[in-house]
Design an enzyme around this catalytic site. Structure first.
Site, PDB file in Angstrom:
ATOM      1  N   HIS A 263       4.072  -4.774   8.997  1.00 30.00           N
ATOM      2  CA  HIS A 263       3.987  -4.690  10.360  1.00 30.00           C
ATOM      3  C   HIS A 263       2.996  -5.345  11.079  1.00 30.00           C
ATOM      4  CE1 HIS A 263       7.204  -1.986   9.239  1.00 30.00           C
ATOM      5  NE2 HIS A 263       6.554  -1.212   8.783  1.00 30.00           N
TER       6      HIS A 263
ATOM      7  N   SER B  56      13.149   2.774   3.139  1.00 26.01           N
ATOM      8  CA  SER B  56      13.501   3.621   4.498  1.00 26.01           C
ATOM      9  C   SER B  56      14.144   2.800   5.511  1.00 26.01           C
ATOM     10  CB  SER B  56      12.349   4.179   5.030  1.00 26.01           C
ATOM     11  OG  SER B  56      11.314   3.430   5.639  1.00 26.01           O
TER      12      SER B  56
ATOM     13  N   ARG C  67       5.522  12.403  -3.036  1.00 24.67           N
ATOM     14  CA  ARG C  67       5.752  13.080  -1.682  1.00 24.67           C
ATOM     15  C   ARG C  67       6.583  12.445  -0.967  1.00 24.67           C
ATOM     16  NH1 ARG C  67       1.684  11.088   1.808  1.00 24.67           N
ATOM     17  NH2 ARG C  67       2.168  12.583   3.286  1.00 24.67           N
TER      18      ARG C  67
ATOM     19  N   ARG D 234       7.303   0.249  13.465  1.00 25.48           N
ATOM     20  CA  ARG D 234       8.039  -0.414  12.096  1.00 25.48           C
ATOM     21  C   ARG D 234       9.093  -1.225  12.508  1.00 25.48           C
ATOM     22  NH1 ARG D 234       5.659   3.446   8.227  1.00 25.48           N
ATOM     23  NH2 ARG D 234       5.133   5.285   9.150  1.00 25.48           N
TER      24      ARG D 234
ATOM     25  N   PRO E 274       0.934  -1.068   0.066  1.00 30.16           N
ATOM     26  CA  PRO E 274      -0.142   0.237   0.199  1.00 30.16           C
ATOM     27  C   PRO E 274       0.719   1.409  -0.092  1.00 30.16           C
ATOM     28  CG  PRO E 274       0.010  -1.108   2.251  1.00 30.16           C
ATOM     29  CD  PRO E 274       0.559  -2.206   1.139  1.00 30.16           C
ATOM     30  N   ASN E 275       0.331   2.132  -0.901  1.00 37.54           N
ATOM     31  CA  ASN E 275       0.826   3.743  -0.873  1.00 37.54           C
ATOM     32  C   ASN E 275       2.221   3.735  -1.776  1.00 37.54           C
ATOM     33  OD1 ASN E 275      -1.112   4.835   0.590  1.00 37.54           O
ATOM     34  ND2 ASN E 275      -0.373   3.711   2.569  1.00 37.54           N
TER      35      ASN E 275
ATOM     36  N   ASN F 281       8.034  -5.705  -1.041  1.00 42.32           N
ATOM     37  CA  ASN F 281       7.852  -4.489   0.002  1.00 42.32           C
ATOM     38  C   ASN F 281       6.457  -4.570   0.268  1.00 42.32           C
ATOM     39  OD1 ASN F 281       7.960  -2.352   1.278  1.00 42.32           O
ATOM     40  ND2 ASN F 281       9.169  -0.913   0.015  1.00 42.32           N
TER      41      ASN F 281
ATOM     42  N   TYR G 205      11.410   8.631   0.884  1.00 40.23           N
ATOM     43  CA  TYR G 205      11.577   7.692   0.091  1.00 40.23           C
ATOM     44  C   TYR G 205      12.183   7.727  -1.365  1.00 40.23           C
ATOM     45  CZ  TYR G 205       8.208   5.594   3.294  1.00 40.23           C
ATOM     46  OH  TYR G 205       7.240   5.441   4.580  1.00 40.23           O
TER      47      TYR G 205
ATOM     48  N   HIS H   1      12.627  -2.766   2.278  1.00 41.92           N
ATOM     49  CA  HIS H   1      12.191  -1.542   2.848  1.00 41.92           C
ATOM     50  C   HIS H   1      13.046  -0.407   2.317  1.00 41.92           C
ATOM     51  CE1 HIS H   1       8.980  -3.515   5.030  1.00 41.92           C
ATOM     52  NE2 HIS H   1       9.884  -4.248   5.382  1.00 41.92           N
TER      53      HIS H   1
ATOM     54  N   ARG I 107      12.965   4.505  12.583  1.00 44.59           N
ATOM     55  CA  ARG I 107      11.741   5.184  12.726  1.00 44.59           C
ATOM     56  C   ARG I 107      10.800   4.878  13.860  1.00 44.59           C
ATOM     57  NH1 ARG I 107       9.204   4.641   6.702  1.00 44.59           N
ATOM     58  NH2 ARG I 107       7.946   6.419   7.394  1.00 44.59           N
TER      59      ARG I 107
ATOM     60  N   GLU J  14      12.722  -9.545   1.582  1.00 44.43           N
ATOM     61  CA  GLU J  14      11.997  -8.393   2.079  1.00 44.43           C
ATOM     62  C   GLU J  14      12.716  -6.935   1.894  1.00 44.43           C
ATOM     63  OE1 GLU J  14      11.092  -8.905   6.251  1.00 44.43           O
ATOM     64  OE2 GLU J  14      10.092  -6.925   6.665  1.00 44.43           O
TER      65      GLU J  14
ATOM     66  N   ALA K 273       3.202  -0.872   4.882  1.00 41.88           N
ATOM     67  CA  ALA K 273       2.536  -1.197   6.283  1.00 41.88           C
ATOM     68  C   ALA K 273       2.212  -2.376   6.673  1.00 41.88           C
ATOM     69  CB  ALA K 273       1.291  -0.019   6.308  1.00 41.88           C
TER      70      ALA K 273
ATOM     71  N   ASP L   2       1.235 -15.895   6.022  1.00 43.08           N
ATOM     72  CA  ASP L   2       0.737 -17.387   5.707  1.00 43.08           C
ATOM     73  C   ASP L   2       0.802 -17.396   4.013  1.00 43.08           C
ATOM     74  OD1 ASP L   2       0.430 -17.638   8.256  1.00 43.08           O
ATOM     75  OD2 ASP L   2      -1.659 -17.548   8.112  1.00 43.08           O
TER      76      ASP L   2
END
Ligand code: CA2
Length: 151
Positions: free
Chosen positions: A80, A102, A18, A111, A10-11, A74, A23, A100, A107, A98, A77, A87
């Site tokens: 977490h 950032s 932004r 996170r 997501p996002n 990635n 990012y 990320h 942070r 995996e 959110a 699963d």
């Protein structure tokens, strides 16, 4: 040629619009192009998927069963929070890295927990969007059976 998937949560479809200080300035399309090039450089065909929905991500991981040899994820959110994505990764049963963008450990404390890291073949954090390239290079070693060179 072995096939890998690069899956974003997501996002991340808003990358480059932004929060460049966290990012970076590349869009997701830029990142995908770089992943495609990184994949072909190490003999991997690369597929892409992004969704803002947990269920859609789980469904996509199911669709990948038997179709890919490895995965970069990635989960944003959902990293977490999501037992469901964890699963689904176990159902998929291919090595995954995996990523990320950032440094999640520098942070907020929420996170610092990942539902994925302990079952991942590797974890890359805080390397910006270059982390996806590192993940693809690592997957190439694993998928081509050359990982012993690093151990
Ligand atoms: O650092 C990462 O890659 C994250 O997975 C990004 C997630 C965050 O929830 C994780 O803790 C760490 C958030 C992605 C948000 O993407 C944005 C893109 C552009 C503008 C704002 C947010």
């Amino acid at each position: 040629m072995p096939v890998i998937a690069v899956v974003n949560g997501p996002n991340l479809d808003r990358l480059g619009t932004r929060e460049p200080g966290i990012y970076g300035t590349e869009t997701l399309a830029d990142v995908e192009l770089r992943c495609r090039d990184a994949g072909s450089a190490v003999g991997l065909d690369t597929r892409f998927f992004q969704s803002n929905g947990e269920g859609a991500l789980v469904d996509h991981l199911h669709d990948l069963v038997g179709a890919v040899d490895g995965l970069v994820i990635n989960a944003a959110a959902y990293t977490h929070t999501s037992v469901a994505i964890r699963d689904a990764l176990q159902v998929l049963d291919v090595p995954f890295v995996e990523v990320h963008i950032s440094n999640v450990h520098a942070r907020e404390s929420f996170r610092h927990t990942s539902y994925l890291s302990d079952i991942a073949a590797g974890v890359i954090v805080g390397c910006g969007t270059q982390g996806y390239e590192f993940a693809i290079q690592r997957l190439a070693r694993l998928v081509h059976g050359d990982a012993a060179k690093d151990e």
